[in-house]
Write an enzyme that holds these catalytic residues in place. Structure first.
Site, PDB file in Angstrom:
ATOM      1  N   ASP A  67       0.820  -1.113   0.583  1.00  0.00           N
ATOM      2  CA  ASP A  67       0.183   0.352  -0.223  1.00  0.00           C
ATOM      3  C   ASP A  67       0.405   1.135   0.259  1.00  0.00           C
ATOM      4  OD1 ASP A  67       0.928  -0.207   2.102  1.00  0.00           O
ATOM      5  OD2 ASP A  67      -0.481  -0.717   3.454  1.00  0.00           O
ATOM      6  N   ASP A 136      -8.210  -2.005  13.948  1.00  0.00           N
ATOM      7  CA  ASP A 136      -9.217  -2.257  13.159  1.00  0.00           C
ATOM      8  C   ASP A 136      -9.404  -3.884  13.083  1.00  0.00           C
ATOM      9  OD1 ASP A 136      -7.945  -1.386  11.027  1.00  0.00           O
ATOM     10  OD2 ASP A 136      -9.736  -0.090  11.030  1.00  0.00           O
ATOM     11  N   HIS A 138      -7.258  -4.179  10.262  1.00  0.00           N
ATOM     12  CA  HIS A 138      -7.399  -3.847   8.593  1.00  0.00           C
ATOM     13  C   HIS A 138      -5.573  -4.515   8.246  1.00  0.00           C
ATOM     14  CE1 HIS A 138      -5.027   0.372   9.683  1.00  0.00           C
ATOM     15  NE2 HIS A 138      -3.997  -0.348   9.497  1.00  0.00           N
ATOM     16  N   GLU A 143      -9.296  -2.065   5.387  1.00  0.00           N
ATOM     17  CA  GLU A 143      -9.957  -1.519   6.374  1.00  0.00           C
ATOM     18  C   GLU A 143     -11.397  -1.739   6.572  1.00  0.00           C
ATOM     19  OE1 GLU A 143      -9.182   0.719   8.341  1.00  0.00           O
ATOM     20  OE2 GLU A 143      -8.208   2.419   7.586  1.00  0.00           O
TER      21      GLU A 143
HETATM   22  C1  GLP Z   1      -0.387   0.593   8.114  1.00  0.00           C
HETATM   23  C2  GLP Z   1      -0.048  -0.849   7.547  1.00  0.00           C
HETATM   24  C3  GLP Z   1      -0.505  -1.994   7.209  1.00  0.00           C
HETATM   25  C4  GLP Z   1       0.392  -1.704   9.013  1.00  0.00           C
HETATM   26  C5  GLP Z   1      -0.837  -1.319   9.933  1.00  0.00           C
HETATM   27  C6  GLP Z   1       0.179  -1.838  11.066  1.00  0.00           C
HETATM   28  O1  GLP Z   1      -1.298   1.271   8.641  1.00  0.00           O
HETATM   29  N1  GLP Z   1      -0.684   0.308   6.037  1.00  0.00           N
HETATM   30  O2  GLP Z   1       0.302  -2.426   6.989  1.00  0.00           O
HETATM   31  O3  GLP Z   1       0.065  -3.272   9.462  1.00  0.00           O
HETATM   32  O4  GLP Z   1      -0.741  -0.286   9.933  1.00  0.00           O
HETATM   33  O5  GLP Z   1       0.885  -0.861  11.122  1.00  0.00           O
HETATM   34  P1  GLP Z   1       2.030  -1.191  12.931  1.00  0.00           P
HETATM   35  O6  GLP Z   1       2.330  -2.273  12.613  1.00  0.00           O
HETATM   36  O7  GLP Z   1       2.472  -0.271  12.430  1.00  0.00           O
HETATM   37  O8  GLP Z   1       1.328  -2.090  13.756  1.00  0.00           O
END
Ligand code: GLP
Length: 236
Positions: A67, A136, A138, A143
């Site tokens: 992404d 959440d 995702h 989302e």
């Molecule tokens: C981000 C990314 C995700 C990631 C998630 C968790 O927004 N788009 O790909 O897995 O949030 O992030 P973190 O590992 O910092 O908790």
């Protein structure tokens, strides 16, 4: 599903890096699906160590990232292209021309999404997809929604995601409100999925995602239908 609970973030990172290294050793020209977020940072550090020690060769690896924020170009220090360059690509012998991150600044994001899916299909799909999980539920930036979306698409980030990611920006107002993300099609078509999560705050969503009902309201729950998923979780 293989759900592995480990005692520390370091152990998580070493295990995840070993799995990715095995993939590269077994298939040197593999396609890796890569993720951003804080969870995989330690995994990337371990992979860099292995590469620098001469144990791992990225020269024939291709990568596709999940992404990107809409509106940030690759030079922006909070863009996911920048993240990947600084956390992995600049430190291993991967050919940058073979690393793909969706463009968040394309004039035609729908066309960008379609081209991204075609690129993944032309590569023959993803051999190993690395994922984190949002609070959440995702994955990538898929989302919670009424449906699972198959294709790479633009999403409105949820308030909780914007709040969670505000820590990386000067102020919450600087966090982009939209992102472009790989859809569930490419993720579910990956031959193997490796999800890493750490922190006590991820426990509840992991339980929902992997032991609750399969619903687009908990996007990661679709992974219960994938035949080869490994989850590595550390509470610390
Ligand atoms: C981000 C990314 C995700 C990631 C998630 C968790 O927004 N788009 O790909 O897995 O949030 O992030 P973190 O590992 O910092 O908790």
């Amino acid at each position: 599903m293989n759900f592995i609970t480990v005692k520390s973030y370091d152990e998580l990172s070493v295990k995840a890096a070993n799995i990715i290294a095995s993939q590269i050793i077994m298939k040197p020209n593999c396609v890796l699906g890569l993720a951003t977020g804080s969870s995989p940072v330690g995994t990337y550090k371990e992979l860099i160590k292995k590469c620098n020690a001469g144990e791992l060769d990225f020269s024939t690896v291709t990568s596709v990232n999940l992404d990107e924020y809409v509106g940030l170009n690759g030079d922006h220090d909070q863009s996911y292209r920048y993240f990947m360059n600084t956390n992995l690509f600049n430190h291993v012998n991967i050919d940058k021309a073979k690393t793909a991150v969706p463009s968040g600044i394309s004039d035609d994001l729908a066309a960008e999404g379609a081209a991204y899916d075609k690129h993944i299909a032309d590569l023959g799909g993803i051999d190993l997809q690395l994922l984190g999980i949002g609070l959440d539920g995702h994955i990538g930036f898929n989302e919670p929604a009424d449906v699972f979306t198959k294709e790479t698409h633009v999403v409105d980030l949820h308030e909780s995601t914007i709040e969670a990611n505000a820590r990386f920006f000067e102020s919450i107002d600087d966090v982009p409100k939209k992102a472009i993300t790989m859809g569930m099609g490419a993720i579910m078509n990956a031959k193997k999925v490796l999800l890493v999560a750490n922190g006590a705050n991820k426990k509840e969503i992991l339980e929902k995602a992997f032991f609750g009902p399969i619903t687009p309201q908990v996007p990661a729950s679709i992974l219960q239908l994938h035949p080869d998923v490994t989850v590595i979780y550390s509470e610390n």
